[in-house]
Design a protein around this motif. Structure first.
Motif, PDB file in Angstrom:
ATOM      1  N   TYR A 182       0.840  -1.197   0.000  1.00 49.41           N
ATOM      2  CA  TYR A 182       0.000   0.000   0.000  1.00 49.41           C
ATOM      3  C   TYR A 182       0.874   1.245   0.000  1.00 49.41           C
ATOM      4  O   TYR A 182       1.675   1.441   0.915  1.00 49.41           O
ATOM      5  N   PRO A 183       0.751   2.098  -1.033  1.00 46.12           N
ATOM      6  CA  PRO A 183       1.635   3.261  -1.096  1.00 46.12           C
ATOM      7  C   PRO A 183       1.247   4.378  -0.127  1.00 46.12           C
ATOM      8  O   PRO A 183       2.042   5.271   0.119  1.00 46.12           O
ATOM      9  N   GLY A 184       0.056   4.321   0.432  1.00 48.10           N
ATOM     10  CA  GLY A 184      -0.358   5.380   1.346  1.00 48.10           C
ATOM     11  C   GLY A 184      -0.984   6.537   0.592  1.00 48.10           C
ATOM     12  O   GLY A 184      -0.537   6.911  -0.488  1.00 48.10           O
ATOM     13  N   MET A 185      -2.044   7.095   1.161  1.00 53.45           N
ATOM     14  CA  MET A 185      -2.707   8.226   0.505  1.00 53.45           C
ATOM     15  C   MET A 185      -2.037   9.511   0.951  1.00 53.45           C
ATOM     16  O   MET A 185      -2.151   9.909   2.102  1.00 53.45           O
ATOM     17  N   HIS A 186      -1.342  10.131   0.009  1.00 51.12           N
ATOM     18  CA  HIS A 186      -0.611  11.343   0.364  1.00 51.12           C
ATOM     19  C   HIS A 186      -1.543  12.425   0.907  1.00 51.12           C
ATOM     20  O   HIS A 186      -1.202  13.140   1.846  1.00 51.12           O
ATOM     21  N   LEU A 187      -2.737  12.525   0.315  1.00 53.17           N
ATOM     22  CA  LEU A 187      -3.659  13.593   0.712  1.00 53.17           C
ATOM     23  C   LEU A 187      -4.022  13.501   2.197  1.00 53.17           C
ATOM     24  O   LEU A 187      -4.140  14.513   2.876  1.00 53.17           O
ATOM     25  N   VAL A 188      -4.192  12.274   2.687  1.00 54.05           N
ATOM     26  CA  VAL A 188      -4.591  12.109   4.088  1.00 54.05           C
ATOM     27  C   VAL A 188      -3.483  12.560   5.024  1.00 54.05           C
ATOM     28  O   VAL A 188      -3.737  12.985   6.148  1.00 54.05           O
TER      29      VAL A 188
ATOM     30  N   ILE B 133      -3.561  13.639  -6.004  1.00 52.02           N
ATOM     31  CA  ILE B 133      -2.723  14.088  -4.898  1.00 52.02           C
ATOM     32  C   ILE B 133      -2.263  12.899  -4.063  1.00 52.02           C
ATOM     33  O   ILE B 133      -1.147  12.864  -3.568  1.00 52.02           O
ATOM     34  N   SER B 134      -3.137  11.908  -3.921  1.00 50.50           N
ATOM     35  CA  SER B 134      -2.834  10.802  -3.016  1.00 50.50           C
ATOM     36  C   SER B 134      -1.856   9.798  -3.601  1.00 50.50           C
ATOM     37  O   SER B 134      -0.999   9.289  -2.899  1.00 50.50           O
ATOM     38  N   PHE B 135      -2.017   9.453  -4.874  1.00 54.22           N
ATOM     39  CA  PHE B 135      -1.189   8.393  -5.463  1.00 54.22           C
ATOM     40  C   PHE B 135      -0.458   8.918  -6.715  1.00 54.22           C
ATOM     41  O   PHE B 135      -0.768   8.510  -7.833  1.00 54.22           O
TER      42      PHE B 135
END
Lengths: 233, 344
Positions: A182-188, B133-135
Protein backbone atom coordinates in the motif's frame (compact mmCIF):
# COMPACT_ATOMS: atom_id res chain seq x y z
CA UNK A 1 -30.53 12.15 36.95
CA UNK A 2 -29.53 9.84 39.74
CA UNK A 3 -26.02 9.49 38.39
CA UNK A 4 -23.01 10.80 40.21
CA UNK A 5 -22.30 14.45 39.17
CA UNK A 6 -18.72 13.53 38.25
CA UNK A 7 -19.99 10.97 35.79
CA UNK A 8 -22.32 13.57 34.28
CA UNK A 9 -19.37 15.93 33.78
CA UNK A 10 -17.29 13.13 32.28
CA UNK A 11 -19.95 12.13 29.77
CA UNK A 12 -20.66 15.75 28.89
CA UNK A 13 -17.03 16.76 28.30
CA UNK A 14 -15.91 13.60 26.53
CA UNK A 15 -18.97 12.97 24.40
CA UNK A 16 -21.81 15.52 24.47
CA UNK A 17 -19.63 18.63 24.19
CA UNK A 18 -16.37 17.07 23.08
CA UNK A 19 -14.02 20.05 22.54
CA UNK A 20 -12.72 18.78 19.19
CA UNK A 21 -15.74 17.04 17.70
CA UNK A 22 -18.62 19.22 18.93
CA UNK A 23 -17.24 22.62 19.92
CA UNK A 24 -14.58 22.46 17.19
CA UNK A 25 -12.06 24.23 19.41
CA UNK A 26 -8.29 23.94 19.12
CA UNK A 27 -8.51 22.73 15.54
CA UNK A 28 -5.17 24.17 14.43
CA UNK A 29 -2.94 21.68 16.28
CA UNK A 30 -5.60 19.02 15.83
CA UNK A 31 -5.32 19.19 12.07
CA UNK A 32 -1.61 19.90 11.82
CA UNK A 33 0.02 17.14 13.86
CA UNK A 34 -2.47 14.29 13.80
CA UNK A 35 -1.09 12.35 10.85
CA UNK A 36 0.02 9.49 13.09
CA UNK A 37 -1.40 8.04 16.30
CA UNK A 38 1.79 8.73 18.26
CA UNK A 39 1.88 12.41 17.31
CA UNK A 40 -1.81 12.89 18.03
CA UNK A 41 -1.53 11.01 21.31
CA UNK A 42 1.53 12.97 22.42
CA UNK A 43 -0.03 16.33 21.62
CA UNK A 44 -3.27 15.23 23.26
CA UNK A 45 -1.35 14.28 26.38
CA UNK A 46 0.46 17.64 26.46
CA UNK A 47 -2.87 19.43 26.06
CA UNK A 48 -4.44 17.29 28.77
CA UNK A 49 -1.66 18.22 31.20
CA UNK A 50 -1.98 21.90 30.30
CA UNK A 51 -5.75 22.07 30.74
CA UNK A 52 -5.60 20.07 33.95
CA UNK A 53 -2.91 22.23 35.56
CA UNK A 54 -4.53 25.48 34.40
CA UNK A 55 -7.99 24.54 35.61
CA UNK A 56 -6.75 23.47 39.05
CA UNK A 57 -4.61 26.58 39.63
CA UNK A 58 -7.22 28.98 38.30
CA UNK A 59 -9.75 27.39 40.59
CA UNK A 60 -7.43 27.49 43.60
CA UNK A 61 -6.61 31.16 43.00
CA UNK A 62 -10.15 32.23 42.15
CA UNK A 63 -10.61 34.36 45.30
CA UNK A 64 -7.18 35.99 44.97
CA UNK A 65 -7.46 37.12 41.36
CA UNK A 66 -9.63 40.23 40.87
CA UNK A 67 -12.47 39.60 38.43
CA UNK A 68 -11.29 42.32 36.05
CA UNK A 69 -7.90 40.72 35.34
CA UNK A 70 -8.93 37.07 35.32
CA UNK A 71 -8.28 36.56 31.61
CA UNK A 72 -4.68 37.88 31.67
CA UNK A 73 -4.10 35.80 34.79
CA UNK A 74 -5.42 32.67 33.05
CA UNK A 75 -3.25 33.31 30.01
CA UNK A 76 -0.17 33.81 32.19
CA UNK A 77 -0.82 30.63 34.14
CA UNK A 78 -1.49 28.63 31.00
CA UNK A 79 1.62 30.01 29.30
CA UNK A 80 3.73 29.04 32.33
CA UNK A 81 2.46 25.46 32.30
CA UNK A 82 2.93 25.17 28.55
CA UNK A 83 6.49 26.42 28.91
CA UNK A 84 7.16 23.76 31.54
CA UNK A 85 5.65 21.06 29.31
CA UNK A 86 7.59 22.30 26.29
CA UNK A 87 10.91 22.37 28.17
CA UNK A 88 10.14 18.95 29.64
CA UNK A 89 9.51 17.54 26.17
CA UNK A 90 12.76 19.06 24.92
CA UNK A 91 14.66 17.56 27.88
CA UNK A 92 13.25 14.04 27.83
CA UNK A 93 11.70 13.55 24.37
CA UNK A 94 13.84 15.73 22.16
CA UNK A 95 12.93 14.08 18.86
CA UNK A 96 9.24 14.14 19.68
CA UNK A 97 9.46 17.86 20.46
CA UNK A 98 11.11 18.40 17.07
CA UNK A 99 8.25 16.59 15.35
CA UNK A 100 5.53 18.47 17.25
CA UNK A 101 7.50 21.70 16.67
CA UNK A 102 5.50 24.90 17.18
CA UNK A 103 2.28 23.15 18.14
CA UNK A 104 3.31 22.51 21.73
CA UNK A 105 4.02 26.21 22.47
CA UNK A 106 0.78 26.99 20.64
CA UNK A 107 -1.19 25.15 23.33
CA UNK A 108 -0.72 28.40 25.27
CA UNK A 109 -3.25 30.09 23.00
CA UNK A 110 -5.63 27.14 22.78
CA UNK A 111 -9.04 28.75 23.23
CA UNK A 112 -10.47 25.50 24.54
CA UNK A 113 -8.26 25.66 27.65
CA UNK A 114 -8.93 29.35 28.23
CA UNK A 115 -12.66 28.69 27.86
CA UNK A 116 -12.57 25.91 30.48
CA UNK A 117 -10.62 28.09 32.90
CA UNK A 118 -12.77 31.16 32.39
CA UNK A 119 -16.17 29.54 32.31
CA UNK A 120 -15.76 26.70 34.73
CA UNK A 121 -12.63 26.75 36.89
CA UNK A 122 -12.87 30.46 37.75
CA UNK A 123 -16.18 29.88 39.51
CA UNK A 124 -15.97 26.28 40.72
CA UNK A 125 -14.29 24.44 43.57
CA UNK A 126 -10.91 22.80 43.02
CA UNK A 127 -12.05 19.18 43.03
CA UNK A 128 -14.71 19.78 40.37
CA UNK A 129 -12.32 21.89 38.30
CA UNK A 130 -9.74 19.14 38.40
CA UNK A 131 -12.32 16.70 37.16
CA UNK A 132 -13.55 19.13 34.52
CA UNK A 133 -10.02 19.73 33.24
CA UNK A 134 -9.30 16.02 33.19
CA UNK A 135 -12.51 15.18 31.34
CA UNK A 136 -12.06 18.00 28.80
CA UNK A 137 -8.45 17.03 28.16
CA UNK A 138 -9.48 13.41 27.85
CA UNK A 139 -12.11 14.31 25.28
CA UNK A 140 -9.53 16.21 23.26
CA UNK A 141 -6.97 13.41 23.65
CA UNK A 142 -9.42 10.75 22.48
CA UNK A 143 -10.44 12.79 19.44
CA UNK A 144 -6.79 13.41 18.54
CA UNK A 145 -5.88 9.76 19.01
CA UNK A 146 -8.81 8.59 16.89
CA UNK A 147 -7.99 11.11 14.16
CA UNK A 148 -4.31 10.14 14.30
CA UNK A 149 -5.06 6.42 14.07
CA UNK A 150 -7.41 6.82 11.11
CA UNK A 151 -5.05 9.15 9.26
CA UNK A 152 -2.11 6.86 9.91
CA UNK A 153 -3.96 3.81 8.62
CA UNK A 154 -5.10 5.58 5.43
CA UNK A 155 -2.10 7.81 4.92
CA UNK A 156 0.73 5.38 5.65
CA UNK A 157 -0.95 1.98 5.95
CA UNK A 158 0.62 1.41 9.37
CA UNK A 159 -0.23 1.30 13.05
CA UNK A 160 1.95 2.70 15.85
CA UNK A 161 4.36 4.32 13.44
CA UNK A 162 7.24 6.21 15.13
CA UNK A 163 6.40 4.66 18.49
CA UNK A 164 10.04 5.19 19.45
CA UNK A 165 9.39 8.94 19.66
CA UNK A 166 7.22 8.49 22.72
CA UNK A 167 8.17 5.13 24.21
CA UNK A 168 11.94 5.09 23.58
CA UNK A 169 14.19 3.15 21.23
CA UNK A 170 12.96 -0.30 22.20
CA UNK A 171 9.43 0.56 21.07
CA UNK A 172 10.60 1.07 17.50
CA UNK A 173 9.59 -2.48 16.67
CA UNK A 174 5.95 -1.85 17.59
CA UNK A 175 5.14 -0.50 14.13
CA UNK A 176 2.72 -2.73 12.27
CA UNK A 177 2.40 -2.53 8.50
CA UNK A 178 -1.13 -3.31 7.36
CA UNK A 179 -0.18 -3.98 3.74
CA UNK A 180 3.37 -3.88 2.49
CA UNK A 181 2.32 -2.82 -1.04
CA UNK A 182 0.00 0.00 0.00
CA UNK A 183 1.63 3.26 -1.10
CA UNK A 184 -0.36 5.38 1.35
CA UNK A 185 -2.71 8.23 0.51
CA UNK A 186 -0.61 11.34 0.36
CA UNK A 187 -3.66 13.59 0.71
CA UNK A 188 -4.59 12.11 4.09
CA UNK A 189 -1.12 12.96 5.39
CA UNK A 190 -1.66 16.61 4.43
CA UNK A 191 -3.70 18.96 6.65
CA UNK A 192 -6.35 19.01 3.91
CA UNK A 193 -6.89 15.30 4.45
CA UNK A 194 -7.23 15.94 8.18
CA UNK A 195 -10.29 18.07 7.42
CA UNK A 196 -11.89 15.19 5.52
CA UNK A 197 -11.23 12.65 8.27
CA UNK A 198 -12.30 15.10 11.01
CA UNK A 199 -15.51 15.80 9.10
CA UNK A 200 -16.22 12.09 8.87
CA UNK A 201 -15.49 11.65 12.59
CA UNK A 202 -17.88 14.47 13.48
CA UNK A 203 -20.52 12.87 11.25
CA UNK A 204 -19.92 9.50 12.89
CA UNK A 205 -20.28 10.99 16.38
CA UNK A 206 -23.53 12.70 15.41
CA UNK A 207 -24.84 9.55 13.78
CA UNK A 208 -24.15 7.53 16.92
CA UNK A 209 -25.70 10.27 19.02
CA UNK A 210 -28.91 10.74 17.08
CA UNK A 211 -29.39 7.10 16.18
CA UNK A 212 -33.10 6.46 15.84
CA UNK A 213 -34.88 8.56 18.38
CA UNK A 214 -35.93 12.18 18.42
CA UNK A 215 -35.35 12.15 22.16
CA UNK A 216 -31.66 11.65 21.59
CA UNK A 217 -31.67 14.74 19.40
CA UNK A 218 -33.55 16.76 22.00
CA UNK A 219 -31.24 15.55 24.75
CA UNK A 220 -28.22 16.60 22.78
CA UNK A 221 -29.53 20.12 22.16
CA UNK A 222 -30.41 20.51 25.82
CA UNK A 223 -26.97 19.46 26.96
CA UNK A 224 -25.27 21.79 24.49
CA UNK A 225 -27.46 24.66 25.63
CA UNK A 226 -27.01 24.34 29.36
CA UNK A 227 -23.30 23.68 29.14
CA UNK A 228 -20.86 25.94 27.37
CA UNK A 229 -22.30 26.39 23.90
CA UNK A 230 -19.95 28.94 22.41
CA UNK A 231 -19.02 29.82 18.88
CA UNK A 232 -16.00 28.08 17.38
CA UNK A 233 -12.93 30.27 17.52
CA UNK B 1 -32.24 22.54 -12.56
CA UNK B 2 -34.86 19.90 -13.20
CA UNK B 3 -32.88 17.39 -11.24
CA UNK B 4 -33.09 19.27 -7.97
CA UNK B 5 -36.88 19.22 -8.02
CA UNK B 6 -38.23 16.57 -5.72
CA UNK B 7 -40.18 13.91 -7.50
CA UNK B 8 -39.40 14.85 -11.06
CA UNK B 9 -40.35 12.27 -13.62
CA UNK B 10 -37.51 11.09 -15.85
CA UNK B 11 -38.19 11.26 -19.60
CA UNK B 12 -41.30 13.34 -19.10
CA UNK B 13 -39.77 16.30 -20.92
CA UNK B 14 -37.25 16.64 -23.75
CA UNK B 15 -34.44 17.81 -21.49
CA UNK B 16 -34.89 15.50 -18.53
CA UNK B 17 -31.79 14.47 -16.64
CA UNK B 18 -31.62 11.03 -18.21
CA UNK B 19 -31.96 12.32 -21.78
CA UNK B 20 -29.28 14.96 -21.17
CA UNK B 21 -26.97 12.39 -19.66
CA UNK B 22 -27.56 10.00 -22.55
CA UNK B 23 -26.70 12.65 -25.11
CA UNK B 24 -23.57 13.64 -23.18
CA UNK B 25 -22.49 9.99 -23.35
CA UNK B 26 -23.20 9.88 -27.11
CA UNK B 27 -21.11 13.01 -27.54
CA UNK B 28 -18.17 11.29 -25.82
CA UNK B 29 -18.21 8.38 -28.30
CA UNK B 30 -15.85 9.94 -30.89
CA UNK B 31 -13.32 10.82 -28.20
CA UNK B 32 -13.48 7.36 -26.62
CA UNK B 33 -13.25 5.63 -30.02
CA UNK B 34 -10.11 7.61 -30.86
CA UNK B 35 -8.75 6.87 -27.38
CA UNK B 36 -9.11 3.13 -28.05
CA UNK B 37 -7.54 3.48 -31.50
CA UNK B 38 -4.46 5.31 -30.26
CA UNK B 39 -3.99 3.97 -26.74
CA UNK B 40 -5.61 0.56 -26.57
CA UNK B 41 -8.47 -0.90 -24.58
CA UNK B 42 -7.41 0.33 -21.15
CA UNK B 43 -9.85 3.22 -21.31
CA UNK B 44 -12.82 0.94 -22.02
CA UNK B 45 -12.00 -1.25 -19.03
CA UNK B 46 -11.54 1.83 -16.86
CA UNK B 47 -14.88 3.26 -18.01
CA UNK B 48 -16.67 -0.02 -17.22
CA UNK B 49 -14.90 -0.35 -13.88
CA UNK B 50 -15.60 3.25 -12.82
CA UNK B 51 -19.21 2.95 -13.95
CA UNK B 52 -19.85 -0.24 -11.98
CA UNK B 53 -18.22 1.14 -8.84
CA UNK B 54 -20.10 4.44 -9.21
CA UNK B 55 -23.47 2.73 -9.71
CA UNK B 56 -22.97 0.47 -6.69
CA UNK B 57 -21.92 3.46 -4.55
CA UNK B 58 -24.87 5.48 -5.84
CA UNK B 59 -27.28 2.66 -5.02
CA UNK B 60 -25.92 2.23 -1.52
CA UNK B 61 -25.98 5.97 -0.84
CA UNK B 62 -29.55 6.34 -2.15
CA UNK B 63 -30.64 3.48 0.08
CA UNK B 64 -28.85 4.98 3.11
CA UNK B 65 -30.39 8.39 2.43
CA UNK B 66 -33.81 6.78 1.99
CA UNK B 67 -34.26 8.17 -1.54
CA UNK B 68 -36.03 6.32 -4.35
CA UNK B 69 -33.29 4.12 -5.75
CA UNK B 70 -34.46 3.22 -9.26
CA UNK B 71 -35.29 6.68 -10.72
CA UNK B 72 -32.06 8.24 -9.45
CA UNK B 73 -29.93 5.24 -10.32
CA UNK B 74 -31.18 5.19 -13.89
CA UNK B 75 -30.94 8.95 -14.48
CA UNK B 76 -27.45 8.40 -15.90
CA UNK B 77 -25.73 11.08 -13.84
CA UNK B 78 -23.55 8.56 -12.01
CA UNK B 79 -22.58 7.00 -15.34
CA UNK B 80 -21.54 10.36 -16.79
CA UNK B 81 -19.53 11.14 -13.65
CA UNK B 82 -17.82 7.75 -13.87
CA UNK B 83 -17.03 8.03 -17.59
CA UNK B 84 -15.64 11.56 -17.24
CA UNK B 85 -13.56 10.38 -14.31
CA UNK B 86 -12.24 7.42 -16.31
CA UNK B 87 -11.38 9.73 -19.22
CA UNK B 88 -9.41 11.97 -16.86
CA UNK B 89 -7.50 9.07 -15.28
CA UNK B 90 -4.52 7.36 -16.92
CA UNK B 91 -5.97 4.34 -18.77
CA UNK B 92 -3.63 1.90 -17.02
CA UNK B 93 -4.35 3.22 -13.52
CA UNK B 94 -4.61 0.25 -11.13
CA UNK B 95 -8.17 -0.87 -10.45
CA UNK B 96 -8.10 0.19 -6.80
CA UNK B 97 -7.07 3.76 -7.66
CA UNK B 98 -9.97 4.11 -10.11
CA UNK B 99 -12.32 2.56 -7.57
CA UNK B 100 -11.26 4.92 -4.77
CA UNK B 101 -11.73 7.89 -7.10
CA UNK B 102 -15.21 6.71 -8.16
CA UNK B 103 -16.30 6.00 -4.57
CA UNK B 104 -15.03 9.40 -3.40
CA UNK B 105 -16.75 11.13 -6.32
CA UNK B 106 -20.15 9.57 -5.64
CA UNK B 107 -20.17 9.14 -1.86
CA UNK B 108 -18.33 12.23 -0.62
CA UNK B 109 -18.44 14.78 -3.44
CA UNK B 110 -22.02 14.03 -4.50
CA UNK B 111 -24.19 12.41 -1.84
CA UNK B 112 -22.74 13.89 1.35
CA UNK B 113 -23.55 17.30 -0.12
CA UNK B 114 -27.14 16.30 -0.86
CA UNK B 115 -26.98 14.37 -4.10
CA UNK B 116 -27.58 15.42 -7.69
CA UNK B 117 -28.36 19.12 -7.96
CA UNK B 118 -26.85 20.07 -4.60
CA UNK B 119 -23.18 19.19 -4.92
CA UNK B 120 -20.99 22.31 -5.08
CA UNK B 121 -17.98 20.49 -6.56
CA UNK B 122 -17.80 18.53 -9.78
CA UNK B 123 -17.81 14.93 -8.48
CA UNK B 124 -15.61 13.53 -11.27
CA UNK B 125 -12.97 16.20 -10.76
CA UNK B 126 -13.10 15.84 -6.96
CA UNK B 127 -12.48 12.10 -7.29
CA UNK B 128 -9.70 12.69 -9.80
CA UNK B 129 -8.02 15.37 -7.65
CA UNK B 130 -8.17 13.09 -4.60
CA UNK B 131 -6.27 10.25 -6.27
CA UNK B 132 -3.94 12.59 -8.17
CA UNK B 133 -2.72 14.09 -4.90
CA UNK B 134 -2.83 10.80 -3.02
CA UNK B 135 -1.19 8.39 -5.46
CA UNK B 136 1.15 10.44 -7.69
CA UNK B 137 3.12 7.42 -8.96
CA UNK B 138 0.06 5.48 -10.11
CA UNK B 139 -1.51 8.61 -11.59
CA UNK B 140 1.40 9.59 -13.83
CA UNK B 141 1.79 6.32 -15.73
CA UNK B 142 0.40 7.35 -19.11
CA UNK B 143 0.41 5.18 -22.25
CA UNK B 144 2.23 6.00 -25.45
CA UNK B 145 0.18 6.13 -28.66
CA UNK B 146 0.48 2.85 -30.57
CA UNK B 147 2.70 4.28 -33.32
CA UNK B 148 5.37 5.11 -30.73
CA UNK B 149 5.24 2.03 -28.54
CA UNK B 150 4.89 -0.10 -31.71
CA UNK B 151 2.47 -2.43 -30.03
CA UNK B 152 -1.17 -2.32 -29.28
CA UNK B 153 -2.17 -4.11 -26.09
CA UNK B 154 -5.44 -5.99 -26.53
CA UNK B 155 -8.33 -6.23 -24.17
CA UNK B 156 -6.78 -9.03 -22.09
CA UNK B 157 -3.42 -7.30 -21.78
CA UNK B 158 -5.03 -4.04 -20.75
CA UNK B 159 -7.10 -5.84 -18.14
CA UNK B 160 -3.97 -7.59 -16.84
CA UNK B 161 -2.22 -4.24 -16.43
CA UNK B 162 -5.16 -2.72 -14.60
CA UNK B 163 -6.04 -5.65 -12.35
CA UNK B 164 -2.73 -7.48 -11.92
CA UNK B 165 -0.26 -4.64 -12.42
CA UNK B 166 1.51 -6.26 -15.40
CA UNK B 167 0.73 -7.33 -18.94
CA UNK B 168 1.03 -10.93 -20.07
CA UNK B 169 4.06 -12.60 -21.62
CA UNK B 170 6.46 -10.56 -23.67
CA UNK B 171 4.73 -7.20 -23.21
CA UNK B 172 6.42 -4.89 -20.75
CA UNK B 173 4.56 -2.06 -19.07
CA UNK B 174 7.58 0.23 -19.43
CA UNK B 175 7.48 -0.14 -23.20
CA UNK B 176 3.85 0.96 -23.29
CA UNK B 177 4.12 4.03 -21.12
CA UNK B 178 5.83 7.36 -21.31
CA UNK B 179 5.49 11.02 -20.45
CA UNK B 180 2.51 12.94 -21.77
CA UNK B 181 3.47 15.92 -23.94
CA UNK B 182 2.65 18.44 -21.20
CA UNK B 183 4.63 16.47 -18.59
CA UNK B 184 7.53 16.08 -21.02
CA UNK B 185 7.77 19.82 -21.63
CA UNK B 186 7.50 20.53 -17.91
CA UNK B 187 10.37 18.17 -17.05
CA UNK B 188 12.52 19.40 -19.97
CA UNK B 189 12.04 23.00 -18.86
CA UNK B 190 13.01 21.87 -15.37
CA UNK B 191 16.23 20.48 -16.88
CA UNK B 192 17.04 23.94 -18.28
CA UNK B 193 16.13 23.04 -21.86
CA UNK B 194 14.18 25.26 -24.24
CA UNK B 195 10.67 24.65 -25.45
CA UNK B 196 11.96 24.36 -29.03
CA UNK B 197 14.23 21.51 -27.95
CA UNK B 198 11.53 19.80 -25.92
CA UNK B 199 8.94 19.74 -28.68
CA UNK B 200 11.42 18.03 -31.00
CA UNK B 201 10.74 14.74 -29.17
CA UNK B 202 8.92 12.03 -31.16
CA UNK B 203 5.82 12.27 -28.95
CA UNK B 204 4.85 15.59 -30.52
CA UNK B 205 2.48 15.82 -33.48
CA UNK B 206 0.99 18.64 -35.50
CA UNK B 207 -1.19 20.42 -32.94
CA UNK B 208 -0.30 18.79 -29.63
CA UNK B 209 1.05 15.37 -28.73
CA UNK B 210 0.78 12.48 -31.19
CA UNK B 211 -2.50 10.72 -30.54
CA UNK B 212 -3.58 13.19 -27.86
CA UNK B 213 -4.31 15.87 -30.48
CA UNK B 214 -6.78 13.51 -32.18
CA UNK B 215 -8.46 12.83 -28.86
CA UNK B 216 -8.87 16.57 -28.38
CA UNK B 217 -10.41 16.85 -31.85
CA UNK B 218 -12.79 13.98 -30.96
CA UNK B 219 -13.93 15.78 -27.79
CA UNK B 220 -14.24 19.03 -29.75
CA UNK B 221 -16.49 17.28 -32.27
CA UNK B 222 -18.68 15.84 -29.48
CA UNK B 223 -18.76 19.23 -27.77
CA UNK B 224 -19.89 21.04 -30.90
CA UNK B 225 -22.66 18.46 -31.30
CA UNK B 226 -23.77 19.12 -27.70
CA UNK B 227 -23.86 22.85 -28.49
CA UNK B 228 -25.88 22.15 -31.63
CA UNK B 229 -28.34 20.01 -29.65
CA UNK B 230 -28.57 22.85 -27.08
CA UNK B 231 -27.52 20.52 -24.24
CA UNK B 232 -24.81 22.96 -23.19
CA UNK B 233 -24.64 26.72 -23.64
CA UNK B 234 -21.81 28.39 -25.53
CA UNK B 235 -20.56 30.75 -22.79
CA UNK B 236 -18.52 28.35 -20.66
CA UNK B 237 -16.62 26.45 -23.38
CA UNK B 238 -15.95 29.56 -25.44
CA UNK B 239 -14.80 31.71 -22.52
CA UNK B 240 -12.73 28.89 -21.09
CA UNK B 241 -10.92 28.22 -24.36
CA UNK B 242 -10.54 31.99 -24.89
CA UNK B 243 -9.14 32.49 -21.39
CA UNK B 244 -6.58 29.73 -21.89
CA UNK B 245 -5.78 30.90 -25.43
CA UNK B 246 -5.29 34.57 -24.53
CA UNK B 247 -3.05 33.74 -21.57
CA UNK B 248 -1.04 31.40 -23.81
CA UNK B 249 -0.74 34.03 -26.59
CA UNK B 250 0.47 36.74 -24.22
CA UNK B 251 3.16 34.60 -22.63
CA UNK B 252 4.11 32.83 -25.84
CA UNK B 253 4.75 36.18 -27.50
CA UNK B 254 6.76 37.34 -24.50
CA UNK B 255 9.10 34.33 -24.65
CA UNK B 256 8.40 31.36 -26.97
CA UNK B 257 11.37 29.46 -25.52
CA UNK B 258 9.82 29.21 -22.07
CA UNK B 259 6.10 29.15 -22.85
CA UNK B 260 4.29 26.64 -25.06
CA UNK B 261 2.35 27.78 -28.09
CA UNK B 262 -1.36 28.64 -27.67
CA UNK B 263 -2.43 25.96 -30.15
CA UNK B 264 -0.51 23.36 -28.20
CA UNK B 265 -2.34 24.39 -25.02
CA UNK B 266 -5.71 24.07 -26.74
CA UNK B 267 -5.04 20.56 -28.04
CA UNK B 268 -3.18 19.07 -25.09
CA UNK B 269 -4.14 17.58 -21.79
CA UNK B 270 -7.73 17.85 -20.72
CA UNK B 271 -8.48 21.20 -22.41
CA UNK B 272 -11.21 20.07 -24.83
CA UNK B 273 -12.70 17.44 -22.53
CA UNK B 274 -12.81 20.03 -19.76
CA UNK B 275 -14.21 22.87 -21.85
CA UNK B 276 -17.19 20.97 -23.26
CA UNK B 277 -17.90 18.15 -20.80
CA UNK B 278 -16.54 19.01 -17.35
CA UNK B 279 -16.77 22.78 -16.88
CA UNK B 280 -20.29 22.76 -18.36
CA UNK B 281 -21.74 20.56 -15.61
CA UNK B 282 -24.97 22.51 -14.90
CA UNK B 283 -24.97 21.74 -11.17
CA UNK B 284 -21.52 23.04 -10.31
CA UNK B 285 -21.07 25.85 -12.85
CA UNK B 286 -22.22 29.45 -12.54
CA UNK B 287 -25.75 29.90 -13.93
CA UNK B 288 -26.19 33.50 -15.03
CA UNK B 289 -25.12 34.36 -18.62
CA UNK B 290 -22.38 36.77 -17.53
CA UNK B 291 -21.50 34.47 -14.64
CA UNK B 292 -20.90 31.61 -17.06
CA UNK B 293 -18.44 33.72 -19.02
CA UNK B 294 -16.53 34.69 -15.85
CA UNK B 295 -16.65 31.07 -14.65
CA UNK B 296 -15.28 29.70 -17.93
CA UNK B 297 -12.62 32.37 -18.29
CA UNK B 298 -11.50 31.71 -14.72
CA UNK B 299 -11.06 28.02 -15.47
CA UNK B 300 -9.08 28.78 -18.63
CA UNK B 301 -6.80 31.28 -16.88
CA UNK B 302 -6.25 29.05 -13.82
CA UNK B 303 -5.54 26.04 -16.03
CA UNK B 304 -2.85 28.05 -17.80
CA UNK B 305 -1.38 29.33 -14.54
CA UNK B 306 -1.15 25.81 -13.09
CA UNK B 307 0.30 24.37 -16.30
CA UNK B 308 2.88 27.11 -16.66
CA UNK B 309 4.03 27.72 -13.11
CA UNK B 310 2.79 24.99 -10.75
CA UNK B 311 4.12 21.51 -10.03
CA UNK B 312 1.47 19.63 -11.99
CA UNK B 313 1.71 19.32 -15.80
CA UNK B 314 -2.04 19.82 -16.25
CA UNK B 315 -4.25 21.88 -14.01
CA UNK B 316 -7.74 21.57 -15.36
CA UNK B 317 -9.16 19.56 -12.46
CA UNK B 318 -7.87 22.02 -9.88
CA UNK B 319 -9.03 24.98 -11.96
CA UNK B 320 -12.54 23.51 -12.22
CA UNK B 321 -12.72 22.79 -8.47
CA UNK B 322 -11.50 26.29 -7.60
CA UNK B 323 -14.05 27.91 -9.89
CA UNK B 324 -16.77 25.57 -8.55
CA UNK B 325 -16.04 27.07 -5.15
CA UNK B 326 -16.35 30.57 -6.66
CA UNK B 327 -19.53 29.85 -8.65
CA UNK B 328 -22.08 30.88 -5.96
CA UNK B 329 -20.25 34.20 -5.46
CA UNK B 330 -20.10 34.78 -9.21
CA UNK B 331 -23.82 34.09 -9.47
CA UNK B 332 -24.54 36.46 -6.60
CA UNK B 333 -22.78 39.38 -8.27
CA UNK B 334 -24.06 38.75 -11.79
CA UNK B 335 -27.79 38.45 -11.18
CA UNK B 336 -29.60 40.09 -14.10
CA UNK B 337 -31.23 43.34 -13.06
CA UNK B 338 -34.93 42.90 -12.42
CA UNK B 339 -36.97 45.02 -14.81
CA UNK B 340 -37.92 48.33 -13.23
CA UNK B 341 -35.34 48.17 -10.47
CA UNK B 342 -32.65 50.81 -10.41
CA UNK B 343 -28.94 50.14 -10.61
CA UNK B 344 -27.31 50.04 -7.20
Amino acid sequence: MSRHPDLVILQDRVWDTNPALVQLLGLCPLLAVSDTFIKGFALGLATLLAVLATSVTVSALRYLVPHEVRVPAIVLLLASFVTIIDLGLKAYFYELSEVLSIFVPLIAVNCMIIARAEEFAACSEVRLSLFDGLATGLGFLLALAALGTLREMLGYGTLLRDAALLFGERAGGLEISLDAHYPGMHLVRLPAGAFFILGLLIALRRALDTRGTAEALKGEHASVNDSMGHAPA
Amino acid sequence: MTSSMPGFAPDSEPHSVSSIMRQVLYALVPGIALYVWFFGFGIVINCLLATSVALVSEGIMLRLRKRPVTPFLTDGSAVVTAVLLALAMPPYAPWWVTSIAAIFAIVIAKHLYGGLGYNPFNPAMAGYALVLISFPAEMTTWPLPHMLSEMRPGFIDSAMIIFADQPTGALKLDALTGATPLAHVKSELGNMRMVSEAVGAPIFGMLGGKGWEWLSLGYLLGGVWLLYKKIIKWQIPVSMLAGLFIMAVVFYLSDPEIYLSPVFHLFSGATMLGAFFIATDPVTAATTPLGRIIFGAGIGILTYVIRAWAAYPDGLAFAVLLMNAAAPTIDHYTQPRILGEGRQ
